[in-house]
Scaffold this motif. Sequence first.
Motif, PDB file in Angstrom:
ATOM      1  N   ASP A  30      30.052 -34.957  -8.900  1.00 20.18           N
ATOM      2  CA  ASP A  30      31.412 -34.779  -8.396  1.00 20.18           C
ATOM      3  C   ASP A  30      31.268 -34.278  -6.954  1.00 20.18           C
ATOM      4  O   ASP A  30      31.028 -33.091  -6.719  1.00 20.18           O
ATOM      5  CB  ASP A  30      32.122 -33.740  -9.288  1.00 20.18           C
ATOM      6  N   THR A  31      31.383 -35.180  -5.986  1.00 20.44           N
ATOM      7  CA  THR A  31      31.080 -34.786  -4.604  1.00 20.44           C
ATOM      8  C   THR A  31      32.165 -33.865  -4.014  1.00 20.44           C
ATOM      9  O   THR A  31      31.907 -33.147  -3.065  1.00 20.44           O
ATOM     10  CB  THR A  31      30.876 -36.017  -3.683  1.00 20.44           C
ATOM     11  N   GLY A  32      33.369 -33.886  -4.606  1.00 17.41           N
ATOM     12  CA  GLY A  32      34.413 -32.962  -4.152  1.00 17.41           C
ATOM     13  C   GLY A  32      33.969 -31.518  -4.311  1.00 17.41           C
ATOM     14  O   GLY A  32      34.319 -30.647  -3.511  1.00 17.41           O
ATOM     15  N   LEU A  34      31.097 -30.330  -3.768  1.00 18.65           N
ATOM     16  CA  LEU A  34      30.254 -29.927  -2.635  1.00 18.65           C
ATOM     17  C   LEU A  34      31.138 -29.367  -1.514  1.00 18.65           C
ATOM     18  O   LEU A  34      30.852 -28.311  -0.942  1.00 18.65           O
ATOM     19  CB  LEU A  34      29.449 -31.121  -2.090  1.00 18.65           C
ATOM     20  N   TYR A  35      32.226 -30.110  -1.209  1.00 17.53           N
ATOM     21  CA  TYR A  35      33.137 -29.659  -0.147  1.00 17.53           C
ATOM     22  C   TYR A  35      33.862 -28.377  -0.560  1.00 17.53           C
ATOM     23  O   TYR A  35      34.096 -27.484   0.250  1.00 17.53           O
ATOM     24  CB  TYR A  35      34.123 -30.779   0.205  1.00 17.53           C
ATOM     25  N   ARG A  36      34.204 -28.302  -1.846  1.00 18.44           N
ATOM     26  CA  ARG A  36      34.861 -27.083  -2.351  1.00 18.44           C
ATOM     27  C   ARG A  36      33.913 -25.884  -2.237  1.00 18.44           C
ATOM     28  O   ARG A  36      34.329 -24.781  -1.896  1.00 18.44           O
ATOM     29  CB  ARG A  36      35.286 -27.293  -3.816  1.00 18.44           C
ATOM     30  N   ALA A  37      32.627 -26.107  -2.553  1.00 10.91           N
ATOM     31  CA  ALA A  37      31.653 -25.009  -2.497  1.00 10.91           C
ATOM     32  C   ALA A  37      31.482 -24.506  -1.059  1.00 10.91           C
ATOM     33  O   ALA A  37      31.341 -23.302  -0.829  1.00 10.91           O
ATOM     34  CB  ALA A  37      30.312 -25.467  -3.061  1.00 10.91           C
ATOM     35  N   PHE A  97      21.911 -35.209   0.891  1.00  8.44           N
ATOM     36  CA  PHE A  97      21.838 -34.765  -0.502  1.00  8.44           C
ATOM     37  C   PHE A  97      22.463 -35.810  -1.423  1.00  8.44           C
ATOM     38  O   PHE A  97      21.887 -36.191  -2.449  1.00  8.44           O
ATOM     39  CB  PHE A  97      22.545 -33.409  -0.666  1.00  8.44           C
ATOM     40  N   GLN A  98      23.644 -36.318  -1.032  1.00  9.49           N
ATOM     41  CA  GLN A  98      24.351 -37.281  -1.892  1.00  9.49           C
ATOM     42  C   GLN A  98      23.567 -38.584  -2.015  1.00  9.49           C
ATOM     43  O   GLN A  98      23.471 -39.181  -3.094  1.00  9.49           O
ATOM     44  CB  GLN A  98      25.745 -37.566  -1.330  1.00  9.49           C
ATOM     45  N   GLN A  99      22.995 -39.049  -0.882  1.00  9.59           N
ATOM     46  CA  GLN A  99      22.265 -40.323  -0.924  1.00  9.59           C
ATOM     47  C   GLN A  99      20.992 -40.203  -1.753  1.00  9.59           C
ATOM     48  O   GLN A  99      20.647 -41.098  -2.514  1.00  9.59           O
ATOM     49  CB  GLN A  99      21.982 -40.811   0.496  1.00  9.59           C
ATOM     50  N   ASP A 115      31.595 -39.535  -7.602  1.00  7.02           N
ATOM     51  CA  ASP A 115      33.016 -39.709  -7.306  1.00  7.02           C
ATOM     52  C   ASP A 115      33.412 -38.860  -6.108  1.00  7.02           C
ATOM     53  O   ASP A 115      32.872 -37.788  -5.876  1.00  7.02           O
ATOM     54  CB  ASP A 115      33.895 -39.446  -8.539  1.00  7.02           C
ATOM     55  N   GLY A 116      34.321 -39.427  -5.286  1.00 10.39           N
ATOM     56  CA  GLY A 116      34.728 -38.732  -4.063  1.00 10.39           C
ATOM     57  C   GLY A 116      35.742 -39.530  -3.280  1.00 10.39           C
ATOM     58  O   GLY A 116      36.685 -40.107  -3.847  1.00 10.39           O
ATOM     59  N   ARG A 117      35.559 -39.546  -1.959  1.00 12.06           N
ATOM     60  CA  ARG A 117      36.503 -40.250  -1.087  1.00 12.06           C
ATOM     61  C   ARG A 117      35.829 -41.360  -0.272  1.00 12.06           C
ATOM     62  O   ARG A 117      36.471 -42.322   0.135  1.00 12.06           O
ATOM     63  CB  ARG A 117      37.145 -39.282  -0.073  1.00 12.06           C
ATOM     64  N   GLU A 166      49.850 -33.238   1.746  1.00 10.33           N
ATOM     65  CA  GLU A 166      49.097 -32.758   2.916  1.00 10.33           C
ATOM     66  C   GLU A 166      47.643 -33.226   2.835  1.00 10.33           C
ATOM     67  O   GLU A 166      47.065 -33.706   3.811  1.00 10.33           O
ATOM     68  CB  GLU A 166      49.169 -31.221   2.915  1.00 10.33           C
ATOM     69  N   ARG A 167      47.054 -33.108   1.621  1.00 14.74           N
ATOM     70  CA  ARG A 167      45.650 -33.504   1.456  1.00 14.74           C
ATOM     71  C   ARG A 167      45.476 -35.011   1.600  1.00 14.74           C
ATOM     72  O   ARG A 167      44.531 -35.478   2.230  1.00 14.74           O
ATOM     73  CB  ARG A 167      45.144 -33.070   0.073  1.00 14.74           C
ATOM     74  N   ASP A 168      46.399 -35.795   1.013  1.00 14.62           N
ATOM     75  CA  ASP A 168      46.333 -37.262   1.141  1.00 14.62           C
ATOM     76  C   ASP A 168      46.326 -37.644   2.616  1.00 14.62           C
ATOM     77  O   ASP A 168      45.537 -38.476   3.060  1.00 14.62           O
ATOM     78  CB  ASP A 168      47.578 -37.920   0.518  1.00 14.62           C
TER      79      ASP A 168
HETATM   80  O1  C5P Z   1      37.922 -34.420  -5.252  1.00 12.82           O
HETATM   81  P1  C5P Z   1      38.322 -33.034  -4.853  1.00 12.82           P
HETATM   82  O2  C5P Z   1      39.794 -32.791  -4.861  1.00 12.82           O
HETATM   83  O3  C5P Z   1      37.585 -31.975  -5.602  1.00 12.82           O
HETATM   84  O4  C5P Z   1      37.836 -32.908  -3.328  1.00 12.82           O
HETATM   85  C1  C5P Z   1      38.168 -31.797  -2.521  1.00 12.82           C
HETATM   86  C2  C5P Z   1      38.257 -32.254  -1.075  1.00 12.82           C
HETATM   87  O5  C5P Z   1      36.946 -32.603  -0.624  1.00 12.82           O
HETATM   88  C3  C5P Z   1      39.119 -33.498  -0.834  1.00 12.82           C
HETATM   89  O6  C5P Z   1      40.470 -33.195  -0.554  1.00 12.82           O
HETATM   90  C4  C5P Z   1      38.459 -34.156   0.348  1.00 12.82           C
HETATM   91  O7  C5P Z   1      38.986 -33.667   1.548  1.00 12.82           O
HETATM   92  C5  C5P Z   1      37.015 -33.693   0.274  1.00 12.82           C
HETATM   93  N1  C5P Z   1      36.095 -34.755  -0.146  1.00 12.82           N
HETATM   94  C6  C5P Z   1      35.663 -35.647   0.805  1.00 12.82           C
HETATM   95  N2  C5P Z   1      34.741 -36.594   0.491  1.00 12.82           N
HETATM   96  C7  C5P Z   1      34.261 -36.691  -0.756  1.00 12.82           C
HETATM   97  C8  C5P Z   1      34.724 -35.809  -1.768  1.00 12.82           C
HETATM   98  C9  C5P Z   1      35.677 -34.868  -1.434  1.00 12.82           C
HETATM   99  O8  C5P Z   1      36.097 -35.598   1.949  1.00 12.82           O
HETATM  100  N3  C5P Z   1      33.332 -37.613  -1.027  1.00 12.82           N
END
Ligand code: C5P
Length: 216
Positions: A30-32, A34-37, A97-99, A115-117, A166-168
């Motif tokens: 769950d790559t999100g 990583l950004y959350r951490a 790290f992800q690659q 999974d991510g963006r 806002e996040r979208d």
């Molecule tokens: O998926 P999740 O909501 O946990 O992701 C948190 C935030 O991390 C997203 O709003 C996005 O800005 C960022 N993210 C990203 N690229 C990814 C995964 C998450 O930019 N591959």
Amino acid sequence: MIVAVDGTSASGKGTLAAKLAQHFNLEPLDTGLLYRAVALSMITAGDNLEDEEKAANHAASIDYKSMDSPRLRNSDIGVASSKIAAMKAVRLTLLDFQQNFAKNPPNGRSGTILDGRDIATVVCPEADSKIFVTANIEIRAKRRWKQLIQSDEPAIYARVLEDLRERDTRDSTRQNAPLRKDSDAITIDTSHLDAEQTFEMARKYIASRDLNRQRS
Ligand code: C5P
């Protein structure tokens, strides 16, 4: 096998990736998280969320194995993570790290699922299957609001909807690796699908890609 799952917040992509991982014996990331951490680490240290250099330093020192804090899932961390995720230095630091993860499934696993963006577009453009998951924003907000209430986090629907909007916007308009559907990806709109129906669509797609891969 590498499976890339991208999509909007609260679209159901995390649930889908977890089900697919189990079904196809894939190691999930769950790559999100990583950004959350990175965001949580900055907030805990009292650092300014706009300081790109500090954010990149935090990104370099996070430990993926210890990302089980429930706090990571809180909505304030979601909003903060989308701010630091727009920074080039942070994305570059997390890319390696992800690659590496994607290409090196641990023993016994048939592959990986991330999974991510930006998985299909930047992290794993060579992925065997690419799925883009989305849903109507009001439906996503209602799902997220229910999750928050159930986990005892006080939440107001209108605020959850605003945070998602806002996040979208931030995720899809940023310069670095914006959220977008890769041209090779299939789209699954989960607005009127439950988790099982979503899984079934994705399962069939991955199975047919895998069959073609084995034939060629
Ligand atoms: O998926 P999740 O909501 O946990 O992701 C948190 C935030 O991390 C997203 O709003 C996005 O800005 C960022 N993210 C990203 N690229 C990814 C995964 C998450 O930019 N591959």
